[in-house]
Scaffold this active site. Sequence first.
Site, PDB file in Angstrom:
ATOM      1  N   GLU A 158       0.807  -1.234   0.000  1.00  0.00           N
ATOM      2  CA  GLU A 158       0.000   0.000   0.000  1.00  0.00           C
ATOM      3  C   GLU A 158       0.837   1.280   0.000  1.00  0.00           C
ATOM      4  O   GLU A 158       0.621   2.174   0.819  1.00  0.00           O
ATOM      5  CB  GLU A 158      -0.961  -0.018   1.205  1.00  0.00           C
ATOM      6  CG  GLU A 158      -1.887  -1.217   1.182  1.00  0.00           C
ATOM      7  CD  GLU A 158      -2.770  -1.333   2.418  1.00  0.00           C
ATOM      8  OE1 GLU A 158      -2.754  -0.424   3.271  1.00  0.00           O
ATOM      9  OE2 GLU A 158      -3.488  -2.338   2.532  1.00  0.00           O
ATOM     10  N   ASN A 201       1.990  -5.267  -3.093  1.00  0.00           N
ATOM     11  CA  ASN A 201       0.576  -5.561  -2.787  1.00  0.00           C
ATOM     12  C   ASN A 201      -0.185  -4.263  -2.526  1.00  0.00           C
ATOM     13  O   ASN A 201       0.320  -3.385  -1.809  1.00  0.00           O
ATOM     14  CB  ASN A 201       0.549  -6.450  -1.527  1.00  0.00           C
ATOM     15  CG  ASN A 201      -0.808  -7.035  -1.227  1.00  0.00           C
ATOM     16  OD1 ASN A 201      -1.438  -7.628  -2.107  1.00  0.00           O
ATOM     17  ND2 ASN A 201      -1.268  -6.893   0.015  1.00  0.00           N
ATOM     18  N   HIS A 237     -10.683  -6.160  -2.082  1.00  0.00           N
ATOM     19  CA  HIS A 237     -11.736  -5.966  -1.071  1.00  0.00           C
ATOM     20  C   HIS A 237     -12.893  -5.246  -1.768  1.00  0.00           C
ATOM     21  O   HIS A 237     -12.785  -4.063  -2.100  1.00  0.00           O
ATOM     22  CB  HIS A 237     -11.220  -5.101   0.085  1.00  0.00           C
ATOM     23  CG  HIS A 237     -10.129  -5.739   0.883  1.00  0.00           C
ATOM     24  ND1 HIS A 237     -10.351  -6.847   1.673  1.00  0.00           N
ATOM     25  CD2 HIS A 237      -8.816  -5.448   1.018  1.00  0.00           C
ATOM     26  CE1 HIS A 237      -9.215  -7.195   2.270  1.00  0.00           C
ATOM     27  NE2 HIS A 237      -8.262  -6.369   1.883  1.00  0.00           N
ATOM     28  N   GLU A 266      -6.306 -10.718  -0.946  1.00  0.00           N
ATOM     29  CA  GLU A 266      -7.106 -10.464   0.263  1.00  0.00           C
ATOM     30  C   GLU A 266      -8.589 -10.423  -0.082  1.00  0.00           C
ATOM     31  O   GLU A 266      -9.346  -9.605   0.428  1.00  0.00           O
ATOM     32  CB  GLU A 266      -6.685  -9.133   0.915  1.00  0.00           C
ATOM     33  CG  GLU A 266      -5.212  -9.073   1.264  1.00  0.00           C
ATOM     34  CD  GLU A 266      -4.787  -7.763   1.929  1.00  0.00           C
ATOM     35  OE1 GLU A 266      -5.682  -7.011   2.400  1.00  0.00           O
ATOM     36  OE2 GLU A 266      -3.584  -7.501   1.989  1.00  0.00           O
ATOM     37  N   ASP A 268     -12.362 -10.404  -0.476  1.00  0.00           N
ATOM     38  CA  ASP A 268     -13.656 -10.520   0.207  1.00  0.00           C
ATOM     39  C   ASP A 268     -14.648  -9.620  -0.526  1.00  0.00           C
ATOM     40  O   ASP A 268     -14.269  -8.608  -1.116  1.00  0.00           O
ATOM     41  CB  ASP A 268     -13.590 -10.233   1.717  1.00  0.00           C
ATOM     42  CG  ASP A 268     -12.862  -8.961   2.098  1.00  0.00           C
ATOM     43  OD1 ASP A 268     -12.725  -8.059   1.240  1.00  0.00           O
ATOM     44  OD2 ASP A 268     -12.432  -8.857   3.255  1.00  0.00           O
TER      45      ASP A 268
HETATM   46  O1  G3I Z   1      -4.948  -8.034  19.143  1.00  0.00           O
HETATM   47  C1  G3I Z   1      -5.506  -6.804  19.633  1.00  0.00           C
HETATM   48  C2  G3I Z   1      -6.216  -7.032  20.926  1.00  0.00           C
HETATM   49  O2  G3I Z   1      -5.287  -7.467  21.906  1.00  0.00           O
HETATM   50  C3  G3I Z   1      -6.900  -5.733  21.355  1.00  0.00           C
HETATM   51  O3  G3I Z   1      -7.660  -5.969  22.493  1.00  0.00           O
HETATM   52  C4  G3I Z   1      -7.802  -5.233  20.239  1.00  0.00           C
HETATM   53  C5  G3I Z   1      -8.430  -3.888  20.581  1.00  0.00           C
HETATM   54  O4  G3I Z   1      -8.758  -3.162  19.437  1.00  0.00           O
HETATM   55  O5  G3I Z   1      -7.046  -5.061  19.081  1.00  0.00           O
HETATM   56  C6  G3I Z   1      -6.460  -6.248  18.609  1.00  0.00           C
HETATM   57  O6  G3I Z   1      -5.726  -5.966  17.459  1.00  0.00           O
HETATM   58  C7  G3I Z   1      -6.488  -5.738  16.282  1.00  0.00           C
HETATM   59  C8  G3I Z   1      -5.984  -6.707  15.220  1.00  0.00           C
HETATM   60  O7  G3I Z   1      -6.632  -6.451  14.002  1.00  0.00           O
HETATM   61  C9  G3I Z   1      -6.223  -8.149  15.601  1.00  0.00           C
HETATM   62  O8  G3I Z   1      -7.576  -8.417  15.682  1.00  0.00           O
HETATM   63  C10 G3I Z   1      -6.292  -4.312  15.832  1.00  0.00           C
HETATM   64  O9  G3I Z   1      -6.890  -3.433  16.753  1.00  0.00           O
HETATM   65  C11 G3I Z   1      -6.904  -4.122  14.464  1.00  0.00           C
HETATM   66  O10 G3I Z   1      -6.550  -2.824  13.975  1.00  0.00           O
HETATM   67  C12 G3I Z   1      -6.382  -5.161  13.501  1.00  0.00           C
HETATM   68  O11 G3I Z   1      -7.021  -4.985  12.270  1.00  0.00           O
HETATM   69  C13 G3I Z   1      -6.373  -5.572  11.162  1.00  0.00           C
HETATM   70  C14 G3I Z   1      -6.060  -4.508  10.116  1.00  0.00           C
HETATM   71  O12 G3I Z   1      -5.472  -5.113   8.983  1.00  0.00           O
HETATM   72  C15 G3I Z   1      -5.108  -3.467  10.672  1.00  0.00           C
HETATM   73  O13 G3I Z   1      -4.738  -2.560   9.701  1.00  0.00           O
HETATM   74  C16 G3I Z   1      -7.293  -6.633  10.569  1.00  0.00           C
HETATM   75  O14 G3I Z   1      -7.433  -7.700  11.503  1.00  0.00           O
HETATM   76  C17 G3I Z   1      -6.717  -7.143   9.259  1.00  0.00           C
HETATM   77  O15 G3I Z   1      -7.675  -7.941   8.629  1.00  0.00           O
HETATM   78  C18 G3I Z   1      -6.377  -5.985   8.347  1.00  0.00           C
HETATM   79  O16 G3I Z   1      -5.775  -6.485   7.181  1.00  0.00           O
HETATM   80  C19 G3I Z   1      -5.449  -5.523   6.179  1.00  0.00           C
HETATM   81  C20 G3I Z   1      -4.202  -6.017   5.477  1.00  0.00           C
HETATM   82  O17 G3I Z   1      -3.165  -6.271   6.403  1.00  0.00           O
HETATM   83  C21 G3I Z   1      -3.735  -5.035   4.410  1.00  0.00           C
HETATM   84  N1  G3I Z   1      -4.810  -4.718   3.488  1.00  0.00           N
HETATM   85  C22 G3I Z   1      -6.053  -4.303   4.111  1.00  0.00           C
HETATM   86  C23 G3I Z   1      -6.541  -5.316   5.125  1.00  0.00           C
HETATM   87  C24 G3I Z   1      -7.879  -4.942   5.697  1.00  0.00           C
HETATM   88  O18 G3I Z   1      -7.792  -3.752   6.432  1.00  0.00           O
END
Ligand code: G3I
Length: 447
Positions: A158, A201, A237, A266, A268
């Site tokens: 990105e 990516n 996405h 990715e 969906d």
């Molecule tokens: O693990 C912590 C947890 O301990 C805490 O209590 C909680 C509170 O918010 O957060 C948890 O972490 C989260 C993590 O996902 C695991 O669930 C983060 O806040 C959250 O921001 C994070 O989101 C991820 C996101 O990337 C972050 O940018 C998504 O799961 C993940 O699917 C998403 O993936 C991205 C790709 O890497 C890049 N392309 C876009 C895609 C979708 O956004």
Amino acid sequence: MSMIVRRLSRAATAGLVAAAALTAAAHSAEAADTLGSAAAGQGRYFGTAVAASHLGETDYAATLDREFSSVTPENEMKWDATEPSRGSFTFTSADRIVDHAQSQGMDVRGHTLVWHSQLPSWVSPLGASDLRTAMNAHINGLMGHYKGEIHSWDVVNEAFQDGGSGARRSSPFQDKLGDGFIEEAFRTARAADPAAKLCYNDYNTDGVNAKSNAVYNMVKDFKSRGVPIDCVGFQSHFNSNSPVPSDYRQNLQRFADLGVDVQITELDIEGSGSAQAADYTKVVEACLAVSRCTGMTVWGVTDKYSWRSGGTPLLFDGDYNEKPAYDAVLSALGGAGDPGDPGDPGDGASCTATYTRTADWSSGYNGQVTITAGAEPISSWTATVTLPAQQSVSSLWNGTPTWSGNVMTVRPSWNGTLAAGASTSFGFTAAKNGSDAAPAVGSCTAS
Ligand code: G3I
């Protein structure tokens, strides 16, 4: 220390010596119609994003293990998860996913090395020179740990802005190191793990538009100057604001024509029922129409854990039921028949394993085992090699070993998917310790 070396250190001690048969074949009893086996029938992988925290859930793991041939850690390989403080790497959660995948014969995509998001707080304040050093050290630390175990890495994620400008996105890397940071990251990555495919990516690059044009121009420039890039990932996405573009296939093809592989990384699509199913069909058909589209990954196993869970964008509902979108994908992959039907992918999966000594010196030798798929495509293989009791293995490449005494069971690291009749090989270095006898290659099983 890399996982492979860590595992091989157990190799040294004894056991029996099995004599001989250097070639063996076996059939998998596994039935066919899953996303992974159907995709293998098309020479592609079919993967999913995985969260380590869900692996203990029985239905999650069962669905994952049954259906998919590749996994991408959803968050566990990101910079904040792997190097939360400078120079201090932690791989516990990512290792859990990689170990699980390997135990099931699935390949692993690496996501992601250099990204402006999910950066630990120590990175952004660094000055230019220090940031360059830190970026390269991060790439080396992560890729070194998983060397030989990742089929494709998202090296940079990105880096371009949305909208019409085609400009690079502001980030610590862009702002302090300039455009050259992407090229530097790819060059460092190539040296760190020459076997891994190196991908750029991004999202909203799925159709022909200003952003994808900017990425296209960068890839073209890299190819013309010999900057090492192997693949481009299209996140894909989709929802009603960002539907599957009508020129999706055309866009994938123009990148492929530059001499890189393309991967859907990715996927969906928000929605439900037949409309969602029809959109998934479009995506799968676009990939299958582009010979260099090597695989597809959906961004999660079940709607309930999706980052867009409200939009129910995945192939399994919250109870792990197959949705119409699942049936559509399986059908588009050519895999919708009943298990056991002749011609269904995976039904007759088989392989042979053949051993040769490729180098020899007084104290050791290099061995190579070639795996060849039988009359049907395969999505994974397992080969056993029994070493003479005195011998020990110090390194192994292009495969993932587990040990029981002196019996080495090897599964793919990145090279599980083979077309009918196609071959791959893994190699190893052994110390003779007084025995010059050949190892015995036992069964090769395929699925
Ligand atoms: O693990 C912590 C947890 O301990 C805490 O209590 C909680 C509170 O918010 O957060 C948890 O972490 C989260 C993590 O996902 C695991 O669930 C983060 O806040 C959250 O921001 C994070 O989101 C991820 C996101 O990337 C972050 O940018 C998504 O799961 C993940 O699917 C998403 O993936 C991205 C790709 O890497 C890049 N392309 C876009 C895609 C979708 O956004």
